[in-house]
Enzyme design. Structure first.
Site, PDB file in Angstrom:
ATOM      1  N   TYR A  29      44.228  40.234  38.257  1.00  0.00           N
ATOM      2  CA  TYR A  29      43.222  39.498  37.492  1.00  0.00           C
ATOM      3  C   TYR A  29      43.074  40.048  36.078  1.00  0.00           C
ATOM      4  O   TYR A  29      42.770  39.309  35.143  1.00  0.00           O
ATOM      5  CB  TYR A  29      41.877  39.520  38.223  1.00  0.00           C
ATOM      6  CG  TYR A  29      41.835  38.548  39.373  1.00  0.00           C
ATOM      7  CD1 TYR A  29      41.489  37.215  39.172  1.00  0.00           C
ATOM      8  CD2 TYR A  29      42.165  38.957  40.659  1.00  0.00           C
ATOM      9  CE1 TYR A  29      41.466  36.322  40.230  1.00  0.00           C
ATOM     10  CE2 TYR A  29      42.153  38.072  41.723  1.00  0.00           C
ATOM     11  CZ  TYR A  29      41.798  36.755  41.498  1.00  0.00           C
ATOM     12  OH  TYR A  29      41.786  35.862  42.545  1.00  0.00           O
ATOM     13  N   GLU A  51      38.684  37.498  48.484  1.00  0.00           N
ATOM     14  CA  GLU A  51      40.033  37.832  48.923  1.00  0.00           C
ATOM     15  C   GLU A  51      40.065  39.184  49.633  1.00  0.00           C
ATOM     16  O   GLU A  51      40.790  39.354  50.629  1.00  0.00           O
ATOM     17  CB  GLU A  51      40.979  37.808  47.721  1.00  0.00           C
ATOM     18  CG  GLU A  51      41.230  36.383  47.218  1.00  0.00           C
ATOM     19  CD  GLU A  51      41.630  36.310  45.755  1.00  0.00           C
ATOM     20  OE1 GLU A  51      42.111  37.325  45.207  1.00  0.00           O
ATOM     21  OE2 GLU A  51      41.440  35.241  45.141  1.00  0.00           O
TER      22      GLU A  51
END
Length: 411
Positions: free
Chosen positions: A98, A140
């Site tokens: 990310y 996640e």
């Protein structure tokens, strides 16, 4: 969640950013893949990148998320985030990636918008990004923990069935002999294959049989590109994979699953909820698994089964579709075929019509929960008809194969 100052800035700049988000997405992917070409080779779907659909989906999700935060600054769209997180987890996306996305996304924003990206604007959109990213990372992380990590395992092909001219079913068992965690009907797995050029491409395929068996089953449609390239992985599986071969397969993911209450039934009031299971084309795969689960667990409530296809010959898993529905005590089956309906040889309880799916004459019980899977235009049309029949939007669940362009079209 979104600070008051950032709400004002994002609201003011959303039209500009939203109007340029397509170009921003294109430059983002170009920069990302220039810096990290292995991501395109081994993680991202090259077909979707070539077609531009992944860029559209990214643009749509960012715009939809930012719009939601502006309208609901103390809330977040968990349904949208959950769907994205399941897809990311099936690919093995890590928290560290990310930061890499942030680096190239904000470089693309600055490149496209130039001087319009003041420090205040950059800070506000940075807040939006990390709210979305950190929420996905948390979801996640939980998904990985529930499955004991993001491990890929080798599965041996122990059966192959040609369902139609373009759909093959592969039955798999763990190659290492260890038991596999169970899954929920409607979920999918990622399959990674090595292509002739060395790329290790990944695709998701719904599990097309009910839970409970030591084997897993995927039914793969061969993607014929027409004016675009043929599907790399689906054609590889059809042409090169047979009994005795091995595939690298992820744990099961996906949030299109039948909702159960703590008592184990499919309603919240002690009785079986009325259900509508609608599919078109290869979208039949998770729906057949759901029907199999309902049949295996003795579901007693009303079930409306809807499917649309080009012809009976192209209706994959049709025998299972009918057989599972036939085991339910209160099921009605409605199939539509664009051609060849008069040649249909189905069960006596299955209605079949020429044309595309139309729910006009179909009775839908109050409190129905609907599960949809198929091409986006099909799902949008069915959803609109269900809402017109009084089904609550929150009770309509869907799965998009490939990039989720529903958000892109609504943003």
């Amino acid at each position: 969640m979104l600070s008051e100052q950032s709400v004002a800035t994002v609201r003011a700049t959303l039209p500009v950013v939203g109007g340029a988000i397509g170009e921003i997405s294109e430059r983002f992917y170009a920069g990302l893949f220039a810096a990290r070409p292995e991501l395109l080779r081994d993680l991202f779907n090259r077909g979707n990148q070539a077609a531009g659909t992944q860029r559209q989906a990214l643009a749509g999700s960012i715009a939809a998320f930012a719009t939601y935060l502006v309208d609901h600054p103390d809330d977040r769209p968990d349904a949208m985030l959950g769907r994205i997180a399941h897809k990311h987890a099936s690919l093995g996306v890590t928290a560290e990636q990310y930061a890499l996305v942030h680096e190239h996304l904000f470089a693309a924003i600055a490149d496209v918008l130039g001087e319009a990206v003041t420090p205040a604007v950059a800070a506000a959109w940075d807040e939006v990004y990390w709210l979305m990213a950190n929420a996905l990372i948390a979801i996640e992380k939980r998904l990985y923990e529930e499955r004991g990590g993001s491990e890929w395992r080798e599965w041996e092909v122990v059966g192959r069935v040609e369902e139609t001219a373009d759909v093959a079913t592969f039955r798999l068992r763990p190659a290492d002999g260890r038991p596999a965690a169970d899954f929920r009907a409607g979920q999918y797995v990622s399959v990674q294959v090595e292509l002739p050029d060395g790329a290790r491409q990944i695709r998701q395929y719904s599990l097309s049989a009910a839970p409970g068996s030591p084997l897993r089953q995927i039914s793969v449609k061969r993607v014929r590109g027409g004016t675009a390239p043929d599907g790399e992985v689906s054609n590889h599986l059809h042409a090169r994979v047979d009994v005795g071969d091995r595939l690298r397969v992820s744990a099961p993911y996906g949030d299109l699953v039948l909702v159960e209450n703590p008592a184990g039934n499919l309603a919240g009031n002690g009785t079986a909820a009325p259900l509508l299971l609608a599919s078109a084309g290869i979208g039949v795969t998770p729906i057949v698994a759901m029907l199999g689960q309902l049949a295996d667990t003795g579901h007693q409530g009303p079930v409306v089964v809807v499917h649309g296809d080009r012809s009976p010959a192209e209706h994959a898993l049709r025998a299972d579709h009918e057989a599972y529905a036939g085991k339910l005590p209160d099921a009605s089956v409605h199939f539509w075929y664009e051609e060849g309906a008069h040649h249909y040889e189905g069960g006596a309880d299955a209605s079949h019509r020429t044309g595309r799916v139309d729910l006009t004459g179909i009775a839908v019980a109050k409190g129905t929960r609907a599960y949809l899977c198929g091409p986006l235009p099909f799902m949008r049309a069915v959803r609109a008809q269900l809402i017109g029949k009084g089904v609550a939007p929150a009770d309509i669940h869907y799965e998009v194969f490939g990039p989720d362009l529903w958000l892109a079209q609504e943003s």
